[in-house]
Design an enzyme around this catalytic site. Sequence first.
Site, PDB file in Angstrom:
ATOM      1  N   GLU A 165       0.819  -1.220   0.000  1.00 12.63           N
ATOM      2  CA  GLU A 165       0.000   0.000   0.000  1.00 12.63           C
ATOM      3  C   GLU A 165       0.847   1.261   0.000  1.00 12.63           C
ATOM      4  O   GLU A 165       0.773   2.075   0.938  1.00 12.63           O
ATOM      5  CB  GLU A 165      -0.925   0.021   1.219  1.00 12.63           C
ATOM      6  CG  GLU A 165      -1.868  -1.157   1.312  1.00 12.63           C
ATOM      7  CD  GLU A 165      -2.895  -1.014   2.434  1.00 12.63           C
ATOM      8  OE1 GLU A 165      -2.730  -0.126   3.291  1.00 12.63           O
ATOM      9  OE2 GLU A 165      -3.863  -1.791   2.436  1.00 12.63           O
ATOM     10  N   GLU A 170      -5.043  -8.715   0.989  1.00 14.17           N
ATOM     11  CA  GLU A 170      -5.626  -8.388   2.297  1.00 14.17           C
ATOM     12  C   GLU A 170      -7.099  -8.131   2.102  1.00 14.17           C
ATOM     13  O   GLU A 170      -7.505  -7.430   1.170  1.00 14.17           O
ATOM     14  CB  GLU A 170      -5.032  -7.097   2.899  1.00 14.17           C
ATOM     15  CG  GLU A 170      -3.725  -7.234   3.574  1.00 14.17           C
ATOM     16  CD  GLU A 170      -3.218  -5.907   4.163  1.00 14.17           C
ATOM     17  OE1 GLU A 170      -4.031  -5.103   4.656  1.00 14.17           O
ATOM     18  OE2 GLU A 170      -2.003  -5.687   4.101  1.00 14.17           O
TER      19      GLU A 170
HETATM   20  C1  GAL Z   1      -4.019  -2.209   5.833  1.00 11.20           C
HETATM   21  C2  GAL Z   1      -2.533  -2.359   6.141  1.00 11.20           C
HETATM   22  C3  GAL Z   1      -2.218  -3.271   7.258  1.00 11.20           C
HETATM   23  C4  GAL Z   1      -3.258  -3.349   8.353  1.00 11.20           C
HETATM   24  C5  GAL Z   1      -4.666  -3.329   7.774  1.00 11.20           C
HETATM   25  C6  GAL Z   1      -5.761  -3.383   8.778  1.00 11.20           C
HETATM   26  O1  GAL Z   1      -4.273  -1.009   5.228  1.00 11.20           O
HETATM   27  O2  GAL Z   1      -1.853  -2.860   5.021  1.00 11.20           O
HETATM   28  O3  GAL Z   1      -0.959  -2.929   7.716  1.00 11.20           O
HETATM   29  O4  GAL Z   1      -3.056  -2.405   9.334  1.00 11.20           O
HETATM   30  O5  GAL Z   1      -4.822  -2.222   6.949  1.00 11.20           O
HETATM   31  O6  GAL Z   1      -5.881  -2.194   9.523  1.00 11.20           O
END
Ligand code: GAL
Length: 461
Positions: free
Chosen positions: A165, A363
Amino acid sequence: MTRKFPENFLWGAATSAPQSEGAQYEDGKTASTWDVWFEKEPERFYNEVGPKDTSLTYEKYAKDAKLMSEMNLNSFRTSISWNRLLPDGKTVNEKAVLYYRDYFLKLKEQGVEPIVNLFHFDMPWWLMEKGGWESRESIEHFAYYANTAFEQFGDIVQHWMTFNEPIVHVQCGYLGNDHWPQVNNFKQAVQVAYHTMLAHAAAVKVFKEKQRKGRIGIILNLSPVYARSDKEEDQEARGNSELLHIKSFLDPAVLGKYPEELVTMLKDNDLLPAAESGDSELLAAGKVDYLGVNYYQPLRVQAVNKEKVHHPAKSPSDFSRAYDWPEKRMNLYRGWEIYPEGIYDIAIMLKDEYENIPWYISENGMGVSDEERFMDEEGIVQDDYRIEFIRDHLDQTLKAIDEGANCFGYHLWTFVDCWSWLNAYKNRYGYYRYDLETGKRIPKKSSFWMSEIIQRNELDR
Ligand code: GAL
């Protein structure tokens, strides 16, 4: 109805070094911005839980690998800590090499393929003191770090990622104050974004030049952008937001260049970053082999009030305004919208506009606060909300795959609850609960449910 996932579908979970390792200054690791920031302003972190208290992977990785395999996971993404591997940016830390080698090997021994990312918001402090991504020097330092990681772990790791990200450290660190250095300046933000993509490209270039085994990609948080209405002004806002939030990273990563409209937009607003000759060639060399897509919630926008915006623009809100859709379904425990259809829309966009590049959901997940509310007598969190969330997103993924999307996996954020930056352990995301007092990992109901889905490689609807 029961539908199958493609054969060899990647099932897994993701975390990062700074959010899970612990062992803050052990075995030669030096500080990242998070370590220093916590020392300066602990009150900014939820319950004053800082980076030293993350989920102890440094000692528990072998057990975790076993738990993953017991859950049928076949892959797992984490990151290397730059300042653990190269504490001063130059000297290889042998203890870090031993640790990561053993970690990645243990995963493999359990049938869990490691996907290894290089940068997950954790800028080494020594480099931040020189300006971090604002400084042109950062590109060379990152390429050196990437090359070191390929050399040390390339015989084990076949799936590499450069950044997680990358827009987030720009937005939170240079257009807001949720990441260090808490600067609020659009022009600096653009420069940081630009150097980040050049650093990404430099890492890809070094990977390809040395003909490393495996493949290299980048992880982007791609939220589809939806406009309030079909009106021209709302659609214009959508286009602007898409350029700034999606194409600004997706185009250089997949197509090897920035979109013309973005360049014009920045030029018209005196926001073009300082560039050097050879940059376009470098960006072109940074085309990825595959993509990780993080998806949590969509972006909804509406037209700006043209009388109120600045020209030249001072922030992205001069190009589009957030829109609060009254019909949205909410994750009330976290304050985020739930919109599984977003996955389908991203998949179709990648298929139609980005060469149908191979990608996976790197994710997805549901953060929930005070999850102990949902514990049964045995201490198992009954996270039916998470099961429903995952099922709905998998359903949309299958729909897209049926229509030709090139999606090859699904990773939940995260395996064991981990530390979420300023939110620390406020919102929990894992298949396993992390007990902050004892360090224990306790399965949640979703881990049992998922384990069965994976075993059958299919979903009932
Ligand atoms: C994403 C990030 C992670 C984690 C996740 C949930 O944006 O890549 O590091 O924090 O959010 O909050």
